[in-house]
Design an enzyme around this catalytic site. Structure first.
Site, short mmCIF file in Angstrom:
data_model
loop_
_atom_site.label_atom_id
_atom_site.label_comp_id
_atom_site.label_asym_id
_atom_site.label_seq_id
_atom_site.Cartn_x
_atom_site.Cartn_y
_atom_site.Cartn_z
CB SER A 1 -0.86 -0.02 1.27
OG SER A 1 -1.45 1.23 1.49
CE LYS B 1 -1.52 -4.99 3.68
NZ LYS B 1 -1.77 -6.11 2.78
CE1 TYR C 1 -3.95 -2.94 5.67
CE2 TYR C 1 -3.70 -0.57 5.32
CZ TYR C 1 -3.85 -1.84 4.82
OH TYR C 1 -3.90 -2.04 3.46
#
Ligand code: NAD
Ligand code: UD1
Length: 340
Positions: free
Chosen positions: A125, A156, A152
């Site tokens: 992301s 990643k 989050y």
């Protein structure tokens, strides 16, 4: 014919990618624990393509279950979408996020290694860039783990490191880290799309639920950013363009490139006000909004330099903001309650 295992394939981006893979002649198997999706999405992909999808309801944390899937499949490539992705929830439940997203990926890598599968495409992301020092963001822009604003996003970036270390130890591995900007819209059929559970966290699903009358008005998180109109600017990318990027990444891995990293974005930033206007035009509906305080962790602007993906994958996002809104609206208005 290449056989591809798709983790998280029943989800939003996964289902669109399954459709493009099938249309490109790949044979696919999906593993998904259905924690944030239903099998209905895959049934609709089968209807659209006239092709079968082998499906296993397996959690990536279930290493034995995963091993059994690999024993049946003889896969050549894995595309790994399965992850939890709600930023706010990750702040409240960090361990759940690290376990699901990091441990789940390690289990997947172990199964790949045991079964001799060398090619992996990973859903990363733009959030790994944290607070951009300059724009547009290139693949060389800094990724500092302490600047990523939530668990989050950190999960990643951690997975990116895990995969790079793994490839260093086993150079025959080929890994594509795809850094998505803001995926929006839906397949042109209006049969598959994004189906968030509960109140949407992201702008486009929220706007479309206001347009369809499920939500009263949009809260605009800040109008005092240093942007053209004061609202946040993002690089929205049509989910079908993103899905096509995965097909090209799978093909790229067959050239044995080692680790490759690509930004998948359009290179164009739109503000919240510009999105509201584009969605009003696409839907013919009025989108009432109210200016709210800034959302914690938000940045002013973020958009990609997608030129590396163009040079090395031959990929460009060619669906513009109007098409994103028209297709998103078709999905939302034909399926006001998503898949249920
Ligand atoms: P999604 O929630 O629709 O899809 C993820 C799928 O993974 C779901 O079907 C879910 O049931 C499944 N899943 C989650 N944990 C699992 C586990 N432990 N075992 C098996 N299945 C599991 O999300 P999406 O928007 O399609 O995102 C796909 C990927 O892209 C994710 O990795 C996400 O972090 C990444 N990503 C998404 C965005 C975005 O805005 N949608 C942006 C950047 C990156
Ligand atoms: C969010 C996540 C990011 C994730 C990305 C996936 C946060 C802090 N970041 O990023 O980690 O990778 O989604 O696409 O949640 N906005 C409103 N009102 C709303 C919702 C959003 O004004 O109800 C604004 C935001 O302030 C932002 C823009 O719309 O300026 C886009 O927001 P969003 O869709 O949530 O995406 P990101 O903030 O880029």
């Amino acid at each position: 014919m290449r056989r591809v295992l798709v983790t998280g394939g029943a989800g939003y981006i996964g289902s669109h990618t399954c459709l493009e893979l099938l249309n490109a002649g790949f044979e696919i198997t999906v593993v998904d624990n259905l924690s944030n999706s239903t099998q209905e999405s895959l049934q609709r992909v089968s209807t659209l393509t006239g092709k079968e999808i082998a499906f296993f309801e397996v959690d990536l944390l279930d290493a034995r279950g995963l091993d059994a899937v690999f024993s049946k499949g003889n896969f050549e490539t894995v595309i790994h979408f399965a992850a939890l992705k709600a930023v706010g929830e990750s702040v409240a439940q960090p361990l759940q996020y690290y376990q699901n997203n990091v441990t789940g990926t390690v289990n997947l890598c172990q199964a790949m290694q045991k079964h001799g599968v060398t090619d992996l495409v990973f859903s990363s992301s733009a959030t790994v860039y944290g607070i951009p020092k300059s724009l547009p963001l290139t693949e060389q822009s800094e990724t500092l783990i302490h600047e990523v604003t939530n668990p989050y996003g950190r999960s990643k970036l951690m997975v990116e490191f895990v995969l790079k270390d793994w490839q260093t130890a086993f150079p025959s591995m080929n890994i594509a880290l795809l850094r998505y900007f803001n995926p929006v819209g839906a397949h042109v059929s209006g049969l598959i799309g994004e189906d968030p559970s509960g109140l949407p966290n992201n702008l486009l699903p929220y706007v479309s639920q206001v347009a369809v009358g499920k939500l009263e008005k949009l809260g605009v998180f800040g109008d005092d950013y240093e942007t053209s109109d004061g609202t946040g600017v993002r690089d929205y990318i049509h989910v079908v363009d993103l899905a096509v990027g995965h097909v090209l990444a799978v093909k790229k891995l067959s050239e044995n490139p080692g680790v490759v990293i690509y930004n998948l974005g359009t290179g164009i930033g739109y503000s919240v006000f510009q999105i509201i206007a584009a969605f009003e035009e696409a839907s013919g509906r009025n989108i009432p909004f109210e200016i709210m305080p800034r959302r914690a962790g938000d940045i002013a602007a973020c958009f990609a330099d997608p030129s590396l993906a163009k040079r090395e994958l031959g990929w460009t996002a060619n669906r513009g903001i109007q098409e994103m809104c028209v297709d998103g609206w078709r999905w939302q208005s034909n399926n006001p309650n998503g898949y249920s």
